[in-house]
Each structure stands twice: as C-alpha cells, then as structure tokens.
Scaffold this motif. Structure first.
Motif, PDB file in Angstrom:
ATOM      1  N   THR A   5       0.846  -1.192   0.000  1.00 14.42           N
ATOM      2  CA  THR A   5       0.000   0.000   0.000  1.00 14.42           C
ATOM      3  C   THR A   5       0.882   1.243   0.000  1.00 14.42           C
ATOM      4  O   THR A   5       1.954   1.247   0.603  1.00 14.42           O
ATOM      5  CB  THR A   5      -0.945  -0.003   1.234  1.00 14.42           C
ATOM      6  N   SER A  13      -1.773   5.922   5.470  1.00 10.43           N
ATOM      7  CA  SER A  13      -2.199   5.697   4.087  1.00 10.43           C
ATOM      8  C   SER A  13      -1.931   6.937   3.241  1.00 10.43           C
ATOM      9  O   SER A  13      -2.214   8.054   3.666  1.00 10.43           O
ATOM     10  CB  SER A  13      -3.697   5.368   4.035  1.00 10.43           C
ATOM     11  N   PRO A  15      -2.333   8.701  -0.839  1.00  8.77           N
ATOM     12  CA  PRO A  15      -3.430   8.679  -1.802  1.00  8.77           C
ATOM     13  C   PRO A  15      -3.241   7.912  -3.114  1.00  8.77           C
ATOM     14  O   PRO A  15      -4.207   7.426  -3.649  1.00  8.77           O
ATOM     15  CB  PRO A  15      -3.664  10.157  -2.093  1.00  8.77           C
ATOM     16  N   ASP A  74      -6.369   3.851  -2.642  1.00  9.92           N
ATOM     17  CA  ASP A  74      -7.615   4.561  -2.930  1.00  9.92           C
ATOM     18  C   ASP A  74      -7.646   5.129  -4.339  1.00  9.92           C
ATOM     19  O   ASP A  74      -8.689   5.559  -4.809  1.00  9.92           O
ATOM     20  CB  ASP A  74      -7.903   5.644  -1.883  1.00  9.92           C
ATOM     21  N   HIS A  75      -6.512   5.143  -5.045  1.00 12.00           N
ATOM     22  CA  HIS A  75      -6.509   5.601  -6.438  1.00 12.00           C
ATOM     23  C   HIS A  75      -5.408   4.894  -7.220  1.00 12.00           C
ATOM     24  O   HIS A  75      -4.280   4.759  -6.737  1.00 12.00           O
ATOM     25  CB  HIS A  75      -6.290   7.111  -6.534  1.00 12.00           C
ATOM     26  N   THR A  93      -9.653  -1.684  -1.473  1.00 18.26           N
ATOM     27  CA  THR A  93      -9.900  -0.291  -1.121  1.00 18.26           C
ATOM     28  C   THR A  93      -9.223   0.097   0.188  1.00 18.26           C
ATOM     29  O   THR A  93      -9.427  -0.552   1.217  1.00 18.26           O
ATOM     30  CB  THR A  93     -11.412  -0.034  -1.011  1.00 18.26           C
ATOM     31  N   THR A  95      -8.339   2.740   3.400  1.00 15.04           N
ATOM     32  CA  THR A  95      -9.031   3.677   4.282  1.00 15.04           C
ATOM     33  C   THR A  95      -7.995   4.644   4.844  1.00 15.04           C
ATOM     34  O   THR A  95      -6.819   4.299   4.966  1.00 15.04           O
ATOM     35  CB  THR A  95      -9.733   2.931   5.439  1.00 15.04           C
ATOM     36  N   SER A 102      -5.496  -0.101   7.617  1.00 13.03           N
ATOM     37  CA  SER A 102      -6.147  -0.065   6.311  1.00 13.03           C
ATOM     38  C   SER A 102      -5.991  -1.413   5.595  1.00 13.03           C
ATOM     39  O   SER A 102      -6.945  -1.932   5.013  1.00 13.03           O
ATOM     40  CB  SER A 102      -5.546   1.058   5.460  1.00 13.03           C
TER      41      SER A 102
END
Length: 113
Positions: A5, A13, A15, A74-75, A93, A95, A102
C-alpha cells in the motif's frame, strides 16, 4: 499474504499508487500483520521520466520481487489497473489513517465478499 500500500514516511495511508514515494509491505497471516516495512520507491519522482510502460515495468518488478498478492489503495490509474488485472493482483480499497489498519480492513472485507 503479502500486501502493498502507498504510505507516508510515518506509516499512514497515502493517496496514489503510481506516484507513491513510499510503499508499505505487510505480511498478513490469520487476520494479523506479522511483518511490516516501508520501502522508499520514489515512484513520484520517476513517474514522468520515460514512458508509462517503463514506469509500469518498475512497479511490476517491485510487485514480483516482493511477491505481492494484493494492493490496498484509494486511487490507481487506468493503465496500472489493467496491469494489475493482467497480473491477477487484486486491488483492495484503502481507508485513511494507519496503513496497517487499512490493510487489515481491506483484507477482511475482501475475504467476506
């Protein structure tokens, strides 16, 4: 399961996947993170140097070298989504907040549905 991630330097997290500066890599076993590390990948710096194909190749090499089974984000750009689908790596997905939390939430959600 090895999960990656995008993260900030302090493990929160971040983006975007393809422009990540750091990537957290977790090994998840029985719903718990049993190992965690943050790698400085500097994809934000290399993103616009060369072609999209060469940038994607750097990311693919990382995924293969680290034996990544899933990515929590998330993107992700359309081209990278196609690459992930071709590699058979699920995109889960993310968070906001702590990146390890996450990852655990995303893995749990994926196993439920």
């Amino acid at each position: 399961m090895h999960v990656a991630t995008p993260v900030t330097a302090d493990g929160r997290s971040a983006p975007a996947w393809g422009k990540a500066h750091w990537v957290g890599v977790a090994q998840v076993v029985d719903g718990a993170v049993v190992s965690w590390r943050i790698d400085e990948v500097a994809w934000d710096e290399s993103h616009d140097s060369g072609t999209h194909g060469s940038h994607h190749a750097r990311i693919v090499r990382f995924l293969k070298d680290e034996r990544i089974d899933a990515v929590v984000v998330d993107h992700m750009g359309e081209g990278m989504v196609r690459v992930m689908n071709t590699m058979g790596i699920p995109i889960l997905t993310a968070t906001p907040g702590d990146a390890r939390a996450s990852i655990l939430a995303a893995v749990a959600a994926a196993s439920r549905g």
